[in-house]
Design a protein around this motif. Structure first.
Motif, PDB file in Angstrom:
ATOM      1  N   PRO A  35      48.863  33.169  55.788  1.00 34.94           N
ATOM      2  CA  PRO A  35      49.278  34.450  56.371  1.00 34.94           C
ATOM      3  C   PRO A  35      48.298  34.957  57.428  1.00 34.94           C
ATOM      4  CG  PRO A  35      49.600  34.485  54.002  1.00 34.94           C
ATOM      5  CD  PRO A  35      48.855  33.219  54.303  1.00 34.94           C
ATOM      6  N   ILE A  36      47.009  34.672  57.256  1.00 31.12           N
ATOM      7  CA  ILE A  36      46.015  35.080  58.253  1.00 31.12           C
ATOM      8  C   ILE A  36      46.204  34.263  59.523  1.00 31.12           C
ATOM      9  CG2 ILE A  36      43.544  35.195  58.794  1.00 31.12           C
ATOM     10  CD1 ILE A  36      42.998  35.654  55.866  1.00 31.12           C
ATOM     11  N   ALA A  37      46.429  32.957  59.360  1.00 27.94           N
ATOM     12  CA  ALA A  37      46.646  32.103  60.532  1.00 27.94           C
ATOM     13  C   ALA A  37      47.874  32.565  61.320  1.00 27.94           C
ATOM     14  CB  ALA A  37      46.817  30.651  60.081  1.00 27.94           C
ATOM     15  N   ARG A  38      48.946  32.885  60.616  1.00 28.09           N
ATOM     16  CA  ARG A  38      50.163  33.343  61.299  1.00 28.09           C
ATOM     17  C   ARG A  38      49.928  34.682  61.980  1.00 28.09           C
ATOM     18  NH1 ARG A  38      52.577  32.152  56.102  1.00 28.09           N
ATOM     19  NH2 ARG A  38      53.344  30.002  56.055  1.00 28.09           N
ATOM     20  N   LYS A  39      49.217  35.570  61.325  1.00 28.22           N
ATOM     21  CA  LYS A  39      48.925  36.886  61.888  1.00 28.22           C
ATOM     22  C   LYS A  39      48.217  36.766  63.231  1.00 28.22           C
ATOM     23  CE  LYS A  39      45.942  40.910  61.006  1.00 28.22           C
ATOM     24  NZ  LYS A  39      44.992  41.521  60.028  1.00 28.22           N
ATOM     25  N   HIS A  40      47.351  35.768  63.359  1.00 29.81           N
ATOM     26  CA  HIS A  40      46.588  35.574  64.598  1.00 29.81           C
ATOM     27  C   HIS A  40      47.194  34.486  65.488  1.00 29.81           C
ATOM     28  CE1 HIS A  40      43.243  38.245  63.485  1.00 29.81           C
ATOM     29  NE2 HIS A  40      43.411  37.796  62.251  1.00 29.81           N
ATOM     30  N   ASN A  41      48.475  34.160  65.208  1.00 27.43           N
ATOM     31  CA  ASN A  41      49.209  33.178  66.025  1.00 27.43           C
ATOM     32  C   ASN A  41      48.513  31.825  66.092  1.00 27.43           C
ATOM     33  OD1 ASN A  41      51.283  35.075  66.802  1.00 27.43           O
ATOM     34  ND2 ASN A  41      49.791  35.990  68.213  1.00 27.43           N
ATOM     35  N   MET A  42      47.969  31.402  64.964  1.00 29.00           N
ATOM     36  CA  MET A  42      47.342  30.079  64.882  1.00 29.00           C
ATOM     37  C   MET A  42      48.332  29.109  64.265  1.00 29.00           C
ATOM     38  SD  MET A  42      43.586  31.243  63.469  1.00 29.00           S
ATOM     39  CE  MET A  42      42.628  32.508  64.320  1.00 29.00           C
ATOM     40  N   ALA A  43      48.378  27.917  64.815  1.00 33.89           N
ATOM     41  CA  ALA A  43      49.387  26.940  64.402  1.00 33.89           C
ATOM     42  C   ALA A  43      49.098  26.335  63.036  1.00 33.89           C
ATOM     43  CB  ALA A  43      49.494  25.838  65.447  1.00 33.89           C
ATOM     44  N   SER A  44      47.856  26.339  62.603  1.00 35.42           N
ATOM     45  CA  SER A  44      47.504  25.669  61.349  1.00 35.42           C
ATOM     46  C   SER A  44      46.194  26.214  60.792  1.00 35.42           C
ATOM     47  CB  SER A  44      47.361  24.162  61.573  1.00 35.42           C
ATOM     48  OG  SER A  44      46.261  23.910  62.434  1.00 35.42           O
ATOM     49  N   LEU A  45      45.889  25.791  59.567  1.00 36.83           N
ATOM     50  CA  LEU A  45      44.614  26.178  58.973  1.00 36.83           C
ATOM     51  C   LEU A  45      43.456  25.487  59.681  1.00 36.83           C
ATOM     52  CD1 LEU A  45      45.274  26.281  55.113  1.00 36.83           C
ATOM     53  CD2 LEU A  45      45.196  28.160  56.751  1.00 36.83           C
ATOM     54  N   GLY A  61      35.767  38.492  57.674  1.00 35.72           N
ATOM     55  CA  GLY A  61      36.085  39.481  56.655  1.00 35.72           C
ATOM     56  C   GLY A  61      37.466  39.274  56.062  1.00 35.72           C
ATOM     57  N   GLU A  62      38.435  38.957  56.902  1.00 31.37           N
ATOM     58  CA  GLU A  62      39.803  38.734  56.419  1.00 31.37           C
ATOM     59  C   GLU A  62      39.869  37.539  55.478  1.00 31.37           C
ATOM     60  OE1 GLU A  62      43.179  39.021  59.138  1.00 31.37           O
ATOM     61  OE2 GLU A  62      41.795  39.739  60.675  1.00 31.37           O
ATOM     62  N   VAL A  63      39.155  36.468  55.815  1.00 29.48           N
ATOM     63  CA  VAL A  63      39.181  35.254  54.986  1.00 29.48           C
ATOM     64  C   VAL A  63      38.525  35.523  53.637  1.00 29.48           C
ATOM     65  CG1 VAL A  63      38.243  32.914  54.757  1.00 29.48           C
ATOM     66  CG2 VAL A  63      39.307  33.629  56.906  1.00 29.48           C
ATOM     67  N   VAL A  64      37.389  36.207  53.628  1.00 26.04           N
ATOM     68  CA  VAL A  64      36.713  36.516  52.366  1.00 26.04           C
ATOM     69  C   VAL A  64      37.601  37.385  51.485  1.00 26.04           C
ATOM     70  CG1 VAL A  64      34.788  37.769  51.327  1.00 26.04           C
ATOM     71  CG2 VAL A  64      34.369  36.255  53.259  1.00 26.04           C
ATOM     72  N   GLU A  65      38.225  38.396  52.073  1.00 28.64           N
ATOM     73  CA  GLU A  65      39.089  39.288  51.288  1.00 28.64           C
ATOM     74  C   GLU A  65      40.296  38.544  50.734  1.00 28.64           C
ATOM     75  OE1 GLU A  65      40.124  43.030  52.870  1.00 28.64           O
ATOM     76  OE2 GLU A  65      38.057  43.665  53.226  1.00 28.64           O
ATOM     77  N   ALA A  66      40.854  37.637  51.541  1.00 22.54           N
ATOM     78  CA  ALA A  66      42.039  36.889  51.098  1.00 22.54           C
ATOM     79  C   ALA A  66      41.710  35.952  49.943  1.00 22.54           C
ATOM     80  CB  ALA A  66      42.621  36.097  52.269  1.00 22.54           C
ATOM     81  N   MET A  67      40.502  35.404  49.934  1.00 20.04           N
ATOM     82  CA  MET A  67      40.137  34.426  48.910  1.00 20.04           C
ATOM     83  C   MET A  67      39.525  35.068  47.668  1.00 20.04           C
ATOM     84  SD  MET A  67      41.172  31.516  49.875  1.00 20.04           S
ATOM     85  CE  MET A  67      40.389  30.596  48.551  1.00 20.04           C
ATOM     86  N   THR A  68      39.203  36.348  47.739  1.00 19.73           N
ATOM     87  CA  THR A  68      38.604  37.021  46.591  1.00 19.73           C
ATOM     88  C   THR A  68      39.687  37.462  45.613  1.00 19.73           C
ATOM     89  OG1 THR A  68      36.813  37.847  47.993  1.00 19.73           O
ATOM     90  CG2 THR A  68      37.118  38.918  45.874  1.00 19.73           C
ATOM     91  N   THR A  69      39.487  37.164  44.342  1.00 22.93           N
ATOM     92  CA  THR A  69      40.447  37.554  43.314  1.00 22.93           C
ATOM     93  C   THR A  69      40.277  39.033  42.977  1.00 22.93           C
ATOM     94  OG1 THR A  69      40.426  35.336  42.375  1.00 22.93           O
ATOM     95  CG2 THR A  69      41.238  37.110  40.959  1.00 22.93           C
ATOM     96  N   ASN A  70      41.373  39.783  43.009  1.00 19.79           N
ATOM     97  CA  ASN A  70      41.307  41.219  42.748  1.00 19.79           C
ATOM     98  C   ASN A  70      42.219  41.631  41.592  1.00 19.79           C
ATOM     99  OD1 ASN A  70      39.467  42.144  44.891  1.00 19.79           O
ATOM    100  ND2 ASN A  70      41.059  41.415  46.282  1.00 19.79           N
ATOM    101  N   GLU A  71      42.224  40.807  40.566  1.00 21.13           N
ATOM    102  CA  GLU A  71      43.033  41.100  39.390  1.00 21.13           C
ATOM    103  C   GLU A  71      42.382  42.211  38.572  1.00 21.13           C
ATOM    104  OE1 GLU A  71      45.823  40.655  36.117  1.00 21.13           O
ATOM    105  OE2 GLU A  71      45.845  40.375  38.280  1.00 21.13           O
ATOM    106  N   THR A  72      43.129  43.264  38.283  1.00 16.55           N
ATOM    107  CA  THR A  72      42.613  44.350  37.463  1.00 16.55           C
ATOM    108  C   THR A  72      43.783  45.175  36.946  1.00 16.55           C
ATOM    109  OG1 THR A  72      41.053  46.210  37.384  1.00 16.55           O
ATOM    110  CG2 THR A  72      42.383  46.003  39.373  1.00 16.55           C
ATOM    111  N   PHE A  73      43.530  45.968  35.912  1.00 15.40           N
ATOM    112  CA  PHE A  73      44.535  46.920  35.451  1.00 15.40           C
ATOM    113  C   PHE A  73      43.857  47.972  34.584  1.00 15.40           C
ATOM    114  CE2 PHE A  73      44.798  43.005  32.945  1.00 15.40           C
ATOM    115  CZ  PHE A  73      44.634  43.426  31.641  1.00 15.40           C
ATOM    116  N   PHE A  74      44.561  49.056  34.328  1.00 13.85           N
ATOM    117  CA  PHE A  74      43.998  50.162  33.565  1.00 13.85           C
ATOM    118  C   PHE A  74      43.618  49.712  32.145  1.00 13.85           C
ATOM    119  CE2 PHE A  74      46.504  52.485  36.767  1.00 13.85           C
ATOM    120  CZ  PHE A  74      45.556  53.383  37.212  1.00 13.85           C
ATOM    121  N   PHE A  75      42.434  50.145  31.697  1.00 16.48           N
ATOM    122  CA  PHE A  75      41.937  49.867  30.352  1.00 16.48           C
ATOM    123  C   PHE A  75      42.014  48.374  30.014  1.00 16.48           C
ATOM    124  CE2 PHE A  75      43.246  54.301  30.440  1.00 16.48           C
ATOM    125  CZ  PHE A  75      42.118  54.926  29.925  1.00 16.48           C
ATOM    126  N   ARG A  76      41.646  47.560  30.995  1.00 12.68           N
ATOM    127  CA  ARG A  76      41.727  46.114  30.828  1.00 12.68           C
ATOM    128  C   ARG A  76      40.877  45.633  29.648  1.00 12.68           C
ATOM    129  NH1 ARG A  76      40.304  41.600  35.532  1.00 12.68           N
ATOM    130  NH2 ARG A  76      40.934  39.759  34.329  1.00 12.68           N
TER     131      ARG A  76
END
Length: 286
Positions: A35-45, A61-76
């Motif tokens: 999705p980042i590659a498409r956003k910046h009109n890049m043909a491939s990874l 920054g975009e790549v780090v954020e995309a690859m970081t797991t952000n799984e969470t929920f209330f009172f996990r």
């Protein structure tokens, strides 16, 4: 992606975020980075990797954020929050009765459900904490998740994951398809971008630190480094809370587990004392 690109990406992510790619992560990489590659009109990874090598701060920054797991929920996992209410908070109320001040840090807070869960529990204490100065600092590497956390708006799916119905009714208002957390609860939490790989000493000392479900993504040396620095940020009588799959055993002797309190740790003052340099009294004689 070529083996060279995979090797580069692995080194890049470890250096920027501590994330270690283990095993065949090709599908995960493609699903998150295309999705980042498409956003910046890049043909491939491959093109994305070329640009990443060239050193574009925004792209990094975009790549780090995309690859970081952000799984969470209330009172996990529930148990840490029971320990907070039944063990940690009563101890702190007693030990801080003269200062009437309490500092809590939620590291790697993602979209905010953990610190907001603690804020709701503190609100439930009512008169016990009247007049207290309580700070909840919530930090994360990702600016994107912090923006969502600050907004305090959650989907139906998000509020159904772990949030007791009575707390939903009491602290949220439905706005369209979303549930908005009350300003009263949101005002109890301060959000800041912090990378745990960098120096977090300037944040000061905390009475309780929640650092849950993030160390599992780091290699052993990174875990050791972070745990050692966390010990310096925790009050001598404070509490550290780790995730269910995390431990200090074999990594850091500056903490010790609390018997029958899984995931809760206290400072190992004996280990700290052993590290103090020996002092020879001035003018001492044999």
């Amino acid at each position: 992606m070529t083996p060279a690109d995979l090797e580069f990406l692995g080194k890049f992510l470890k250096e920027r975020s501590g994330l270690v790619l283990v095993g065949d992560k090709t599908y995960l990489i493609e699903s998150r980075l295309m999705p980042i590659a498409r956003k910046h009109n890049m043909a491939s990874l491959a093109v994305l990797m070329q640009q990443l090598r060239a050193g574009s701060p925004n792209l990094e920054g975009e790549v780090v954020e995309a690859m970081t797991t952000n799984e969470t929920f209330f009172f996990r996992d529930k148990l840490p929050f029971d320990l907070f209410t039944e063990t940690m908070l009563p101890a702190m109320i007693q030990q801080r009765s003269s200062q009437r001040r309490l500092r809590i840090w939620c590291a790697a807070c993602s979209t905010g459900q953990e610190p907001y869960s603690l804020a709701m529990l503190l609100e439930e204490q009512g008169a016990k904490l009247a007049g207290w100065n309580i700070e909840i600092l919530a930090t994360d590497l990702s600016g994107e998740v912090l923006t969502k956390a600050k907004a305090g708006r959650f989907s139906q799916f998000e509020v159904q994951r772990g949030l007791p119905i009575q707390l939903l009714v009491k602290n949220f208002e439905q706005v369209g398809d979303l549930w908005e957390l009350s300003q009263k609860i949101r005002s109890k939490v301060t959000f800041r971008p912090i990378n745990l790989l960098r120096d977090f000493g300037p944040l000061g000392t905390f009475d309780i630190i929640f650092c849950r479900n993030v160390l599992i993504y780091f290699d052993e040396q990174t875990k050791v480094d972070i745990l050692n620095r966390l010990s310096a940020s925790l009050a001598p009588d404070g509490f550290l809370v780790l995730g269910a799959a995390e431990t200090v055993v074999g990594l850091c002797d500056r903490f010790k587990s609390v018997p029958d309190k899984r995931g809760m740790y206290i400072r190992n003052m004996a280990a700290d004392a052993a590290r103090q340099p020996m002092r020879i009294a001035v003018g001492a004689t044999r």
